[in-house]
Design a protein around this motif. Sequence first.
Motif, PDB file in Angstrom:
ATOM      1  N   ASN B  72       0.862  -0.656  -0.088  1.00 34.64           N
ATOM      2  CA  ASN B  72       0.099   0.115  -0.093  1.00 34.64           C
ATOM      3  C   ASN B  72       0.421   1.320   0.062  1.00 34.64           C
ATOM      4  O   ASN B  72       0.247   2.361  -0.658  1.00 34.64           O
ATOM      5  CB  ASN B  72      -0.793   0.246   1.227  1.00 34.64           C
ATOM      6  N   MET B  73       2.051   0.794   0.880  1.00 35.39           N
ATOM      7  CA  MET B  73       2.711   2.441   0.708  1.00 35.39           C
ATOM      8  C   MET B  73       4.066   2.628  -0.508  1.00 35.39           C
ATOM      9  O   MET B  73       3.197   3.344  -1.212  1.00 35.39           O
ATOM     10  CB  MET B  73       3.870   1.827   1.444  1.00 35.39           C
ATOM     11  N   LEU B  74       4.155   1.302  -0.979  1.00 33.60           N
ATOM     12  CA  LEU B  74       4.512   1.387  -2.374  1.00 33.60           C
ATOM     13  C   LEU B  74       3.639   2.623  -3.773  1.00 33.60           C
ATOM     14  O   LEU B  74       3.958   3.020  -4.123  1.00 33.60           O
ATOM     15  CB  LEU B  74       5.133   0.901  -3.242  1.00 33.60           C
ATOM     16  N   ASP B  75       2.490   1.530  -3.143  1.00 30.35           N
ATOM     17  CA  ASP B  75       0.878   1.754  -4.687  1.00 30.35           C
ATOM     18  C   ASP B  75       0.657   3.448  -3.927  1.00 30.35           C
ATOM     19  O   ASP B  75       0.856   4.349  -5.308  1.00 30.35           O
ATOM     20  CB  ASP B  75       0.041   1.392  -3.401  1.00 30.35           C
ATOM     21  N   VAL B  81       4.179  -1.794  -7.527  1.00 30.44           N
ATOM     22  CA  VAL B  81       4.538  -2.986  -6.583  1.00 30.44           C
ATOM     23  C   VAL B  81       5.475  -4.433  -6.555  1.00 30.44           C
ATOM     24  O   VAL B  81       6.072  -5.148  -5.657  1.00 30.44           O
ATOM     25  CB  VAL B  81       3.437  -3.372  -5.669  1.00 30.44           C
ATOM     26  N   TRP B  82       5.032  -5.288  -7.469  1.00 28.27           N
ATOM     27  CA  TRP B  82       6.309  -6.033  -8.236  1.00 28.27           C
ATOM     28  C   TRP B  82       7.904  -5.639  -8.483  1.00 28.27           C
ATOM     29  O   TRP B  82       7.882  -4.299  -9.597  1.00 28.27           O
ATOM     30  CB  TRP B  82       5.731  -6.734  -9.575  1.00 28.27           C
ATOM     31  N   PRO B  91      13.294   3.868  -7.060  1.00 27.03           N
ATOM     32  CA  PRO B  91      13.833   3.472  -6.384  1.00 27.03           C
ATOM     33  C   PRO B  91      14.272   1.745  -6.412  1.00 27.03           C
ATOM     34  O   PRO B  91      13.134   1.331  -6.298  1.00 27.03           O
ATOM     35  CB  PRO B  91      13.690   4.289  -4.877  1.00 27.03           C
ATOM     36  N   LEU B  92      15.147   1.604  -5.349  1.00 24.57           N
ATOM     37  CA  LEU B  92      15.692  -0.042  -5.337  1.00 24.57           C
ATOM     38  C   LEU B  92      14.789  -0.360  -3.596  1.00 24.57           C
ATOM     39  O   LEU B  92      14.374   0.527  -3.059  1.00 24.57           O
ATOM     40  CB  LEU B  92      17.110  -0.174  -4.794  1.00 24.57           C
ATOM     41  N   VAL B  93      13.116  -1.332  -4.488  1.00 25.93           N
ATOM     42  CA  VAL B  93      13.043  -1.675  -2.976  1.00 25.93           C
ATOM     43  C   VAL B  93      13.925  -2.679  -1.979  1.00 25.93           C
ATOM     44  O   VAL B  93      13.950  -3.526  -2.441  1.00 25.93           O
ATOM     45  CB  VAL B  93      11.145  -2.020  -3.005  1.00 25.93           C
ATOM     46  N   ASP B 111      13.524  -5.713  -4.247  1.00 15.96           N
ATOM     47  CA  ASP B 111      14.323  -6.260  -5.196  1.00 15.96           C
ATOM     48  C   ASP B 111      15.805  -6.763  -4.283  1.00 15.96           C
ATOM     49  O   ASP B 111      16.765  -7.337  -4.674  1.00 15.96           O
ATOM     50  CB  ASP B 111      14.949  -4.982  -5.270  1.00 15.96           C
ATOM     51  N   ALA B 112      15.774  -6.088  -3.192  1.00 19.82           N
ATOM     52  CA  ALA B 112      15.831  -7.180  -1.960  1.00 19.82           C
ATOM     53  C   ALA B 112      16.751  -6.928  -0.813  1.00 19.82           C
ATOM     54  O   ALA B 112      14.933  -6.307  -0.302  1.00 19.82           O
ATOM     55  CB  ALA B 112      18.003  -6.201  -2.024  1.00 19.82           C
ATOM     56  N   PHE B 113      16.849  -7.943  -0.222  1.00  9.79           N
ATOM     57  CA  PHE B 113      16.684  -8.207   1.580  1.00  9.79           C
ATOM     58  C   PHE B 113      17.907  -8.150   2.078  1.00  9.79           C
ATOM     59  O   PHE B 113      19.240  -9.011   0.920  1.00  9.79           O
ATOM     60  CB  PHE B 113      16.244  -9.800   1.648  1.00  9.79           C
ATOM     61  N   LEU B 114      18.227  -7.794   3.545  1.00  8.84           N
ATOM     62  CA  LEU B 114      19.220  -7.199   3.954  1.00  8.84           C
ATOM     63  C   LEU B 114      19.275  -8.719   5.126  1.00  8.84           C
ATOM     64  O   LEU B 114      18.300  -8.032   5.944  1.00  8.84           O
ATOM     65  CB  LEU B 114      20.188  -5.990   4.768  1.00  8.84           C
ATOM     66  N   ILE B 115      19.211  -9.473   5.429  1.00  6.22           N
ATOM     67  CA  ILE B 115      19.461 -10.287   6.584  1.00  6.22           C
ATOM     68  C   ILE B 115      20.293 -10.610   7.138  1.00  6.22           C
ATOM     69  O   ILE B 115      21.513 -10.302   7.244  1.00  6.22           O
ATOM     70  CB  ILE B 115      19.606 -11.395   5.413  1.00  6.22           C
ATOM     71  N   GLY B 116      19.667 -10.495   8.602  1.00  6.01           N
ATOM     72  CA  GLY B 116      20.929 -10.504   9.831  1.00  6.01           C
ATOM     73  C   GLY B 116      21.283  -9.049  10.387  1.00  6.01           C
ATOM     74  O   GLY B 116      19.922  -8.041  10.571  1.00  6.01           O
TER      75      GLY B 116
END
Lengths: 226, 562
Positions: B72-75, B81-82, B91-93, B111-116
């Motif tokens: 919803n925020m992206l929209d 959203v995809w 932007p990169l999401v 686009d990416a997850f930052l894990i940890g």
Amino acid sequence: MRLRAEYRIGPELKFLANLDMMNVIGRTLRRAAIPYALSEGFNPHIKLSLGTVLPVGLWGEKEYFDLELTMPVETASFIVAMNNAFPSAITIKNCIPIDNRTPSLMKVINSASYTFKLCSGGINLDSWREEFLSRKSLVVKSRGKKKDLDKDLRPGIFRIDVNNSQDFDIINMWVSSGETINVRYDELNDILMATGIDKQNIQDVYRSGNYIKHGAEFFSPLEQVN
Amino acid sequence: MSHIGGKILYGLVNETSNHLIERVFAPWPDMEDIMRKERIPLFSLESFRPLTDFDVVGFSLQYELSITNVLNMLDMAGIPVWSEDRDEKYPLVIAGGPVVFNPEPYADFFDAFLIGDGEEVLLEFLDCYDQNQDIPRQDLLIKLAQIEGVYVPSLYTVEYNADNTFRAIEPRYPEVPTRVKKRVIKSLDTAYYPDKPILPYMEIIHDRAVLEVMRGCQRGCRFCHAGIVYRPVRERSIDTLKRQARAQLENTGYEEISLASLSTLDYTGVNKLVKELVEEYGDKGIGVSLPSLRVDAFSIDLANEVQKVRKTTLTLAPEAGTQRLRDVINKNVTDEQLFRAVEAAFKSGWLSVKLYFMIGLPSETLEDLDGILELLQKVKAIGDNYARKPVEVRASLASFVPKAHTPFQWYAQDSSAEVEEKQHHMMKSRKKRIKVSFHDSQTSYLEGVMARGDRQLSKAIFRAWSKGCKFDGWSEYFRSDWWAEAMQESGIDPDFYTHRSRSYDEVFPWDFIDIGVNKDFLQRENEKALQVTTSPDCRVEGCSGCGICPNFEVDLDIRGAN
Ligand code: SF4
């Protein structure tokens, strides 16, 4: 030691509620390392008291608080320390030591002035003022606790000044606050609408002062401390 | 506003790097209506610029069900959203937070997850972005994917078996790693921590100075996600914490300091730290608070120390009603300890206690549920015996949701009907003057779907959001009927994710996320649960071989005691 301070809270912070304001002052006192006194008991709080509540949505030109300290502090250095620590929208303008017996702000403040800033070129304010003050009664639906009762504001309206400038018009109204008749600013707003001021024209409203009224004279809480 | 992770990253980026970070929150629906009507795109709080002006938009996913708010925020910001619909002009999401240890259900949106540990990887990520702004998006993503801890879902292909279980995830480029290793801060003591957090004018939740005394927890509760994924325990020293307290108080003027972590009473220096903070700040009216208490009398003594002020409600979490079940979940608490804790509390003036339990835990029987009620009654009796007034006893019952990367990840979750039947049973046998409240079973069910979900869920998430789902964590907005429709229309059977027990040889969609703890260890812990055997805290009784320390070349970092 007790202090009484006069401060301005600018339009940037007009949406702060009273409790938020208490928090801002409390946190500023801590940041400024002021030796504030604490109440006794399980949940000690700073001995700080504000004057009459500034309505949410209004900013204030001359607001007041009383503060108790554990040791004497120069008022000038108090002002400097606090103004350095306050957010830029709040400034202490004046401060005096007061006596332990000085009655609280809440007890003595009995009137306030509200300033309405209007777009220029509306109605003729001088004749509006004349007509307004000639009325015997000015009835509105009460907005406070006794909601929707008829309330006559007229006895609580002491004085009106109007001022036309090139860019805008000013209406300044001195009204009663506190026990006997409490004229709320939203009720004043209603009365302005009812007497021909166009709501769209009101650009800004603020509380320009709080006073101790004796007879026909208005004193600032810094002038009348006993 | 209250989330510590957000404050850390905000300060880290703005104070220690050349990048700039601003904040944006999901507006409440009434505000959203106005913004959409007036065509005001979602904007940042600091500079009022629309999100499309930023290079990167990052979300902290604290809770599975916040995903519809992300869409919803992206929209609202005018960002597709995809992820596949976003080219270089958007932007990169990205996302981080506890939820992304199983990122797959959300893979198609980010686009990416930052894990940890975010503070360990975020600057590296932003620097890499900065240095490669001019290359095509795909090449940029390949570069980013080579940073340890960064998972770029579009660079992988995913395969499923005929029975719909997960088969494999493979990188599509040789440079992209097959397993994504979480990032870990080795020394929390020297890690960045904000001395000057934003001080809001209006009251927020947890409106106080917060010290993070440690990260991680090694009690080893078998249901606990955070307890596994945030290993190993890393503490800050008392000196560091006192310095941070001083700085935060000087900069904010807060009237309270809170000691935060997964289990603050397990911080080895807790006693000394609390005493010294109270000594230093008590006479200024600045209090110390402990967010959670352990179920033992020591905790109560310490709580008394800090709560010289008001004794409001004491909250404790025994989690299960019988000793047997507590042993199954490795919640190392005995009835005895619980009774002594509440006795100590009531004797010292508390009048109200709230106890947290879970229903639907593995191997649970009606006896365990009745055990909860009996326990509550005993607590009430103790209270009425020791307190000066009749005490209030309340119980909050959550539904157990099996989470990825935990020893219980193989279990079937109770269906909503089963949960409701159990709730009914308990309400029937509940005694007077003990209040029992339940979490919404439908919400927990959906949380369960996401917690162990895979990439196929993204269609359903998108559909649910398109139907109007948002603020799913708020009961007044949660629409289980829309979610059910969305699942059905997407050809998804939610029971497949929740109400199915898995075998040890099943490959999970989250197995490729390397959290350092070995899957063998989780399996061993589950076996021990079946045998009703407990495991000790590795800090106290030596390494129990979870694997994180050797795998990641890290170590327990215990500093509070010195
Ligand atoms: S590897 Fe051993 S010491 Fe390290 S966290 Fe795991 S069980 Fe504890």
